[in-house]
Write a protein that holds these residues in place. Structure first.
Motif, PDB file in Angstrom:
ATOM      1  N   PRO A 125     -47.386 -43.755 -60.710  1.00 23.83           N
ATOM      2  CA  PRO A 125     -48.119 -43.486 -59.472  1.00 23.83           C
ATOM      3  C   PRO A 125     -48.462 -44.788 -58.763  1.00 23.83           C
ATOM      4  N   THR A 126     -48.468 -44.716 -57.482  1.00 23.34           N
ATOM      5  CA  THR A 126     -48.794 -45.873 -56.664  1.00 23.34           C
ATOM      6  C   THR A 126     -50.259 -46.226 -56.827  1.00 23.34           C
ATOM      7  N   MET A 127     -50.526 -47.509 -56.869  1.00 25.77           N
ATOM      8  CA  MET A 127     -51.909 -47.965 -56.866  1.00 25.77           C
ATOM      9  C   MET A 127     -52.299 -48.215 -55.417  1.00 25.77           C
ATOM     10  N   GLN A 128     -53.387 -47.620 -54.997  1.00 23.19           N
ATOM     11  CA  GLN A 128     -53.879 -47.856 -53.650  1.00 23.19           C
ATOM     12  C   GLN A 128     -55.097 -48.768 -53.714  1.00 23.19           C
ATOM     13  N   LEU A 129     -55.110 -49.737 -52.824  1.00 27.12           N
ATOM     14  CA  LEU A 129     -56.243 -50.658 -52.694  1.00 27.12           C
ATOM     15  C   LEU A 129     -56.809 -50.506 -51.291  1.00 27.12           C
ATOM     16  N   ALA A 130     -58.090 -50.323 -51.194  1.00 27.05           N
ATOM     17  CA  ALA A 130     -58.754 -50.312 -49.897  1.00 27.05           C
ATOM     18  C   ALA A 130     -59.849 -51.366 -49.938  1.00 27.05           C
ATOM     19  N   VAL A 131     -59.838 -52.248 -48.963  1.00 28.42           N
ATOM     20  CA  VAL A 131     -60.821 -53.330 -48.892  1.00 28.42           C
ATOM     21  C   VAL A 131     -61.713 -53.059 -47.687  1.00 28.42           C
ATOM     22  N   THR A 132     -63.017 -52.936 -47.936  1.00 32.07           N
ATOM     23  CA  THR A 132     -63.965 -52.555 -46.901  1.00 32.07           C
ATOM     24  C   THR A 132     -65.131 -53.536 -46.873  1.00 32.07           C
ATOM     25  N   GLN A 133     -65.557 -53.882 -45.698  1.00 30.27           N
ATOM     26  CA  GLN A 133     -66.739 -54.737 -45.535  1.00 30.27           C
ATOM     27  C   GLN A 133     -67.976 -53.846 -45.556  1.00 30.27           C
ATOM     28  N   VAL A 165     -68.207 -57.190 -49.902  1.00 40.22           N
ATOM     29  CA  VAL A 165     -66.873 -56.603 -49.764  1.00 40.22           C
ATOM     30  C   VAL A 165     -66.696 -55.606 -50.900  1.00 40.22           C
ATOM     31  N   VAL A 166     -66.146 -54.433 -50.564  1.00 40.72           N
ATOM     32  CA  VAL A 166     -65.864 -53.404 -51.565  1.00 40.72           C
ATOM     33  C   VAL A 166     -64.355 -53.263 -51.673  1.00 40.72           C
ATOM     34  N   VAL A 167     -63.829 -53.461 -52.880  1.00 36.40           N
ATOM     35  CA  VAL A 167     -62.410 -53.273 -53.159  1.00 36.40           C
ATOM     36  C   VAL A 167     -62.311 -51.985 -53.968  1.00 36.40           C
ATOM     37  N   SER A 168     -61.730 -50.941 -53.361  1.00 38.01           N
ATOM     38  CA  SER A 168     -61.596 -49.645 -54.022  1.00 38.01           C
ATOM     39  C   SER A 168     -60.171 -49.477 -54.511  1.00 38.01           C
ATOM     40  N   VAL A 169     -60.037 -49.011 -55.753  1.00 40.57           N
ATOM     41  CA  VAL A 169     -58.725 -48.859 -56.371  1.00 40.57           C
ATOM     42  C   VAL A 169     -58.546 -47.411 -56.805  1.00 40.57           C
ATOM     43  N   PRO A 216     -72.031 -60.194 -52.894  1.00 36.55           N
ATOM     44  CA  PRO A 216     -71.317 -59.516 -53.980  1.00 36.55           C
ATOM     45  C   PRO A 216     -69.937 -59.010 -53.563  1.00 36.55           C
ATOM     46  N   VAL A 217     -69.072 -58.931 -54.552  1.00 39.71           N
ATOM     47  CA  VAL A 217     -67.788 -58.265 -54.414  1.00 39.71           C
ATOM     48  C   VAL A 217     -67.845 -57.073 -55.352  1.00 39.71           C
ATOM     49  N   VAL A 218     -67.735 -55.881 -54.790  1.00 40.61           N
ATOM     50  CA  VAL A 218     -67.820 -54.647 -55.574  1.00 40.61           C
ATOM     51  C   VAL A 218     -66.410 -54.124 -55.800  1.00 40.61           C
ATOM     52  N   LEU A 219     -66.063 -53.916 -57.059  1.00 39.59           N
ATOM     53  CA  LEU A 219     -64.766 -53.365 -57.424  1.00 39.59           C
ATOM     54  C   LEU A 219     -64.974 -51.925 -57.857  1.00 39.59           C
ATOM     55  N   ASP A 220     -64.471 -50.978 -57.071  1.00 38.55           N
ATOM     56  CA  ASP A 220     -64.646 -49.556 -57.349  1.00 38.55           C
ATOM     57  C   ASP A 220     -63.438 -49.032 -58.118  1.00 38.55           C
ATOM     58  N   LEU A 221     -63.648 -48.775 -59.410  1.00 38.23           N
ATOM     59  CA  LEU A 221     -62.588 -48.255 -60.285  1.00 38.23           C
ATOM     60  C   LEU A 221     -62.766 -46.764 -60.564  1.00 38.23           C
ATOM     61  N   SER A 222     -63.594 -46.094 -59.807  1.00 37.85           N
ATOM     62  CA  SER A 222     -63.922 -44.692 -60.101  1.00 37.85           C
ATOM     63  C   SER A 222     -62.747 -43.739 -59.911  1.00 37.85           C
ATOM     64  N   ARG A 223     -61.678 -44.174 -59.231  1.00 38.57           N
ATOM     65  CA  ARG A 223     -60.495 -43.313 -59.057  1.00 38.57           C
ATOM     66  C   ARG A 223     -59.267 -43.871 -59.783  1.00 38.57           C
ATOM     67  N   VAL A 224     -59.509 -44.730 -60.761  1.00 39.06           N
ATOM     68  CA  VAL A 224     -58.413 -45.291 -61.552  1.00 39.06           C
ATOM     69  C   VAL A 224     -58.009 -44.287 -62.632  1.00 39.06           C
ATOM     70  N   SER A 225     -56.710 -44.076 -62.768  1.00 43.27           N
ATOM     71  CA  SER A 225     -56.208 -43.135 -63.776  1.00 43.27           C
ATOM     72  C   SER A 225     -55.657 -43.839 -65.009  1.00 43.27           C
ATOM     73  N   PHE A 226     -55.462 -45.163 -64.946  1.00 42.91           N
ATOM     74  CA  PHE A 226     -54.932 -45.925 -66.076  1.00 42.91           C
ATOM     75  C   PHE A 226     -55.310 -47.385 -65.890  1.00 42.91           C
TER      76      PHE A 226
END
Length: 168
Positions: free
Chosen positions: A52-60, A65-69, A97-107
């Motif tokens: 599956p494709t990994m999607q990255l969204a970077v939001t201010q 900065v929030v990096v969602s994966v 802070p830099v927030v890394l959101d891994l809540s939608r990571v499947s692996f």
């Protein structure tokens, strides 16, 4: 402003993936459909491996900065995550802070864990203590962090709002 990157590998050998990703500017990365050639099957049929494709969204979010994966963080996608985190640290003001959101990571494999360790223990004062990790209920992210003890090194949070509140 939100920037999204879709990362997967298309018709290349696994050893070629890091060089391919490194050659594409971060803002232009959008590789879809995963078919990896097996080195043992050079003259035979290709072995199709669906990743599956990994999607990255970077939001201010204010000064943060929030990096969602979403998707899989593995040897093919970890370099894109590292680039996104490095850019996030570089593009925010010192101390934000830099927030890394891994809540939608499947692996999450060892390559992804390595990226987290490097981001958390970066040798510069500008990155020290700035990384906040959101795991939500994502067992695929929580379990590897617990097994390796990284849950003791990284501040883990249930939501992005919790991580942002903890940063101030």
């Amino acid at each position: 402003m939100t920037t999204t990157f879709d990362v997967a590998v298309s018709d290349i050998a696994p050893a070629e993936a890091p060089a391919l990703l490194a050659g594409i500017p971060q803002a232009k990365r959008r590789l879809l459909s995963s078919r990896v050639r097996s080195a043992d099957m050079a003259d035979g049929p290709e072995e199709e491996l669906r990743s599956p494709t990994m999607q990255l969204a970077v939001t201010q979010a204010g000064p943060a900065v929030v990096v969602s994966v979403a998707g899989e963080i593995d040897m093919l996608t970890a370099p894109a995550l590292a680039d996104a985190l490095n850019t996030a640290f570089d593009d925010t003001q010192p101390g934000a802070p830099v927030v890394l959101d891994l809540s939608r990571v499947s692996f999450l494999d060892s390559h992804g864990l390595t990226v987290l360790v490097q981001a958390a223990s970066a040798p510069t004062a500008s990155t020290a203590g700035r990384l906040r990790v959101v795991v939500g209920d994502a067992r695929a992210a929580i379990r590897p962090l617990q097994i390796t003890g990284l849950d003791k090194l990284l501040p883990l949070h249930r939501t992005v709002d919790d991580a942002l509140a903890d940063a101030w």
